[in-house]
Write an enzyme that holds these catalytic residues in place. Sequence first.
Site, mmCIF file in Angstrom:
data_model
loop_
_atom_site.group_PDB
_atom_site.id
_atom_site.type_symbol
_atom_site.label_atom_id
_atom_site.label_comp_id
_atom_site.label_asym_id
_atom_site.label_seq_id
_atom_site.Cartn_x
_atom_site.Cartn_y
_atom_site.Cartn_z
ATOM 1 N N VAL A 49 -9.768 4.000 -4.899
ATOM 2 C CA VAL A 49 -9.292 4.494 -3.605
ATOM 3 C C VAL A 49 -8.279 5.625 -3.796
ATOM 4 O O VAL A 49 -7.657 6.067 -2.843
ATOM 5 C CB VAL A 49 -8.658 3.342 -2.771
ATOM 6 C CG1 VAL A 49 -9.699 2.285 -2.436
ATOM 7 C CG2 VAL A 49 -7.457 2.708 -3.485
ATOM 8 N N ASP A 50 -8.128 6.088 -5.048
ATOM 9 C CA ASP A 50 -7.057 7.049 -5.343
ATOM 10 C C ASP A 50 -7.419 8.508 -5.080
ATOM 11 O O ASP A 50 -6.549 9.382 -5.130
ATOM 12 C CB ASP A 50 -6.572 6.887 -6.791
ATOM 13 C CG ASP A 50 -7.712 6.969 -7.825
ATOM 14 O OD1 ASP A 50 -8.651 7.763 -7.624
ATOM 15 O OD2 ASP A 50 -7.645 6.248 -8.842
ATOM 16 N N HIS B 31 -14.930 2.056 -1.559
ATOM 17 C CA HIS B 31 -13.842 1.188 -1.094
ATOM 18 C C HIS B 31 -12.791 1.938 -0.284
ATOM 19 O O HIS B 31 -11.686 1.441 -0.106
ATOM 20 C CB HIS B 31 -13.193 0.473 -2.293
ATOM 21 C CG HIS B 31 -14.104 -0.545 -2.945
ATOM 22 N ND1 HIS B 31 -13.820 -1.173 -4.129
ATOM 23 C CD2 HIS B 31 -15.299 -1.045 -2.551
ATOM 24 C CE1 HIS B 31 -14.802 -2.011 -4.452
ATOM 25 N NE2 HIS B 31 -15.713 -1.937 -3.513
ATOM 26 N N TYR C 108 0.829 -1.214 0.000
ATOM 27 C CA TYR C 108 0.000 0.000 0.000
ATOM 28 C C TYR C 108 0.861 1.261 0.000
ATOM 29 O O TYR C 108 0.493 2.264 -0.606
ATOM 30 C CB TYR C 108 -1.003 -0.019 1.164
ATOM 31 C CG TYR C 108 -2.236 -0.815 0.785
ATOM 32 C CD1 TYR C 108 -3.241 -0.248 0.005
ATOM 33 C CD2 TYR C 108 -2.362 -2.153 1.148
ATOM 34 C CE1 TYR C 108 -4.343 -0.980 -0.393
ATOM 35 C CE2 TYR C 108 -3.465 -2.903 0.754
ATOM 36 C CZ TYR C 108 -4.458 -2.304 -0.013
ATOM 37 O OH TYR C 108 -5.535 -3.029 -0.426
ATOM 38 N N ARG D 204 1.767 1.800 -3.523
ATOM 39 C CA ARG D 204 0.634 2.305 -4.303
ATOM 40 C C ARG D 204 0.286 3.745 -3.919
ATOM 41 O O ARG D 204 -0.111 4.555 -4.754
ATOM 42 C CB ARG D 204 -0.583 1.395 -4.100
ATOM 43 C CG ARG D 204 -0.389 0.038 -4.761
ATOM 44 C CD ARG D 204 -1.590 -0.854 -4.571
ATOM 45 N NE ARG D 204 -2.815 -0.256 -5.054
ATOM 46 C CZ ARG D 204 -4.035 -0.566 -4.614
ATOM 47 N NH1 ARG D 204 -4.177 -1.472 -3.657
ATOM 48 N NH2 ARG D 204 -5.103 0.002 -5.096
ATOM 49 N N GLY E 67 -15.501 2.222 -16.737
ATOM 50 C CA GLY E 67 -14.169 1.702 -16.412
ATOM 51 C C GLY E 67 -14.148 0.717 -15.264
ATOM 52 O O GLY E 67 -13.206 0.703 -14.480
ATOM 53 N N THR E 68 -15.185 -0.091 -15.180
ATOM 54 C CA THR E 68 -15.177 -1.130 -14.142
ATOM 55 C C THR E 68 -15.512 -2.482 -14.758
ATOM 56 O O THR E 68 -16.379 -2.569 -15.640
ATOM 57 C CB THR E 68 -16.138 -0.797 -12.976
ATOM 58 O OG1 THR E 68 -16.174 -1.923 -12.081
ATOM 59 C CG2 THR E 68 -17.549 -0.460 -13.437
ATOM 60 N N SER E 69 -14.826 -3.507 -14.281
ATOM 61 C CA SER E 69 -15.068 -4.850 -14.821
ATOM 62 C C SER E 69 -16.386 -5.410 -14.299
ATOM 63 O O SER E 69 -16.882 -6.408 -14.825
ATOM 64 C CB SER E 69 -13.906 -5.784 -14.459
ATOM 65 O OG SER E 69 -13.720 -5.800 -13.063
HETATM 66 P P1 OAD Z 1 -10.726 -3.781 -12.754
HETATM 67 O O1 OAD Z 1 -9.227 -3.737 -12.879
HETATM 68 O O2 OAD Z 1 -11.381 -5.058 -12.402
HETATM 69 O O3 OAD Z 1 -11.404 -3.339 -14.134
HETATM 70 C C1 OAD Z 1 -10.997 -2.212 -14.828
HETATM 71 C C2 OAD Z 1 -11.918 -2.078 -16.020
HETATM 72 O O4 OAD Z 1 -11.600 -0.869 -16.670
HETATM 73 C C3 OAD Z 1 -11.789 -3.189 -17.061
HETATM 74 O O5 OAD Z 1 -13.085 -3.635 -17.409
HETATM 75 C C4 OAD Z 1 -11.097 -2.512 -18.253
HETATM 76 O O6 OAD Z 1 -11.565 -3.010 -19.499
HETATM 77 C C5 OAD Z 1 -11.547 -1.081 -18.071
HETATM 78 N N1 OAD Z 1 -10.625 -0.066 -18.579
HETATM 79 C C6 OAD Z 1 -9.267 -0.063 -18.533
HETATM 80 N N2 OAD Z 1 -8.790 1.078 -19.022
HETATM 81 C C7 OAD Z 1 -9.859 1.841 -19.393
HETATM 82 C C8 OAD Z 1 -10.027 3.137 -19.945
HETATM 83 N N3 OAD Z 1 -8.982 3.922 -20.230
HETATM 84 N N4 OAD Z 1 -11.283 3.576 -20.177
HETATM 85 C C9 OAD Z 1 -12.357 2.804 -19.894
HETATM 86 N N5 OAD Z 1 -12.257 1.577 -19.363
HETATM 87 C C10 OAD Z 1 -11.041 1.098 -19.103
HETATM 88 O O7 OAD Z 1 -11.109 -2.618 -11.752
HETATM 89 P P2 OAD Z 1 -12.448 -2.372 -10.950
HETATM 90 O O8 OAD Z 1 -13.638 -2.777 -11.741
HETATM 91 O O9 OAD Z 1 -12.382 -0.978 -10.433
HETATM 92 O O10 OAD Z 1 -11.756 -3.478 -4.764
HETATM 93 O O11 OAD Z 1 -12.291 -3.343 -9.749
HETATM 94 C C11 OAD Z 1 -13.289 -3.313 -8.756
HETATM 95 C C12 OAD Z 1 -12.704 -3.599 -7.430
HETATM 96 O O12 OAD Z 1 -12.043 -4.847 -7.504
HETATM 97 C C13 OAD Z 1 -11.613 -2.660 -6.974
HETATM 98 O O13 OAD Z 1 -12.132 -1.481 -6.399
HETATM 99 C C14 OAD Z 1 -10.945 -3.481 -5.939
HETATM 100 C C15 OAD Z 1 -10.997 -4.877 -6.550
HETATM 101 O O14 OAD Z 1 -11.407 -5.828 -5.699
HETATM 102 C C16 OAD Z 1 -11.149 -3.595 -3.569
HETATM 103 O O15 OAD Z 1 -9.954 -3.517 -3.418
HETATM 104 C C17 OAD Z 1 -12.126 -3.764 -2.467
#
Ligand code: OAD
Length: 244
Positions: A103-104, A119, A67, A70, A187-189
Site C-alpha cells: 500500500v506504499d 490492497h 495508519y 505508517r 517478496g511475499t509470504s
Molecule cells: P509479509 O510480511 O507476509 O511477507 C514478506 C515476505 O518478504 C516474507 O516472505 C519475507 O521472507 C520476504 N522478504 C523480506 N525481505 C525481503 C527482501 N529484501 N527481498 C525479498 N524478500 C524479502 O508481507 P506480504 O506477503 O506482502 O494485507 O503480506 C501480504 C499481505 O498480508 C499484506 O499486503 C497485508 C497482510 O495482510 C493487508 O493488509 C490486506
Amino acid sequence: MTFPPDLLPLLLRTSKLAALTGAGVSQESGLRTFRDAQSGLWAQYKPEDLASPQAFARDPKLVWDWYAWRREAVKAVRPNAGHYALVEIEKRIPQFTLITQNVDGLHRFAGSKNVLELHGNIQRVRCSECYTFAETWGDDSESVPKCEVCGGLLRPDVVWFGEALPRDSLEAAVEAARTCEVFFSVGTSGVVQPAASLAYAARNRGAVVVEINLEPTPLTPKADFFLQGKSGEILPALVKAVWG
Ligand code: OAD
C-alpha cells in the site's frame, strides 16, 4: 550472481509477464514487512489486530493513529533497486502487469506504469460511510477526522482483513495471471488470499513461476525457479544478466 541457465533465454523471449509483489520488495527501502515485529509504540499490537473493520469499530482512533504513523514512515522512504529493476523489466516485456499487495505506492513512485494495487494505497483517505475521498483533513489529537460530506469517520483507503478487494483490480490481476507466460512472485509470504492464489492460477495455465524471496514460502515447492535472496539485489542482477 549466477542464475539457472534456462531462466535467462526464457525471460528473453517472454512477451507476457505478470509480477506479484509483497512487503519484502519494500524492506530494503526501510519499511518493515507486514509480519515483522513492530517497533516502538506499536510493538504491543499485532498488525492483524489493527487492520480490520472490527478493530476500527472497536477503537477508531487507535487504528487511525497506526495508519498515520505508517503513512509518515512511507513518506520518508524512497524506492530501492528492486522497484527500479521492475520498471526496467516493464520496458522490455511487451505485456507486463505489476500486481502489488503493498500500500506504499513505491512502484508508481519508481516509475512502474501498469500497476494494480490490490490492497489499496495508504496515502489515500476516504470516508468509512459514503466512500468520498478526502484530500485534506484536520488532525486533532483527540478524535478521528470526519468526512466533510456526511460526517462519517475517515479511514485509509486500504483493504482490511475480511474486506473485499477492489473488483476491477482483482479481475485484471486474475486475467494477467491466467494469460501470462511467466509469473514472478517477489517478496511475499504468499499466505494472504486471494493474492496468494494468483501464482497457482498462472501455473495451472502453463506459466513458468519464478519466486524471489529471502526464505522459502508455501509456494516454493511449486515454483519452477526459486531465487533466494534480497529482491533489491536479485532483480537488478537478473535484468543485467538477461538484457545486458
Ligand atoms: P509479509 O510480511 O507476509 O511477507 C514478506 C515476505 O518478504 C516474507 O516472505 C519475507 O521472507 C520476504 N522478504 C523480506 N525481505 C525481503 C527482501 N529484501 N527481498 C525479498 N524478500 C524479502 O508481507 P506480504 O506477503 O506482502 O494485507 O503480506 C501480504 C499481505 O498480508 C499484506 O499486503 C497485508 C497482510 O495482510 C493487508 O493488509 C490486506
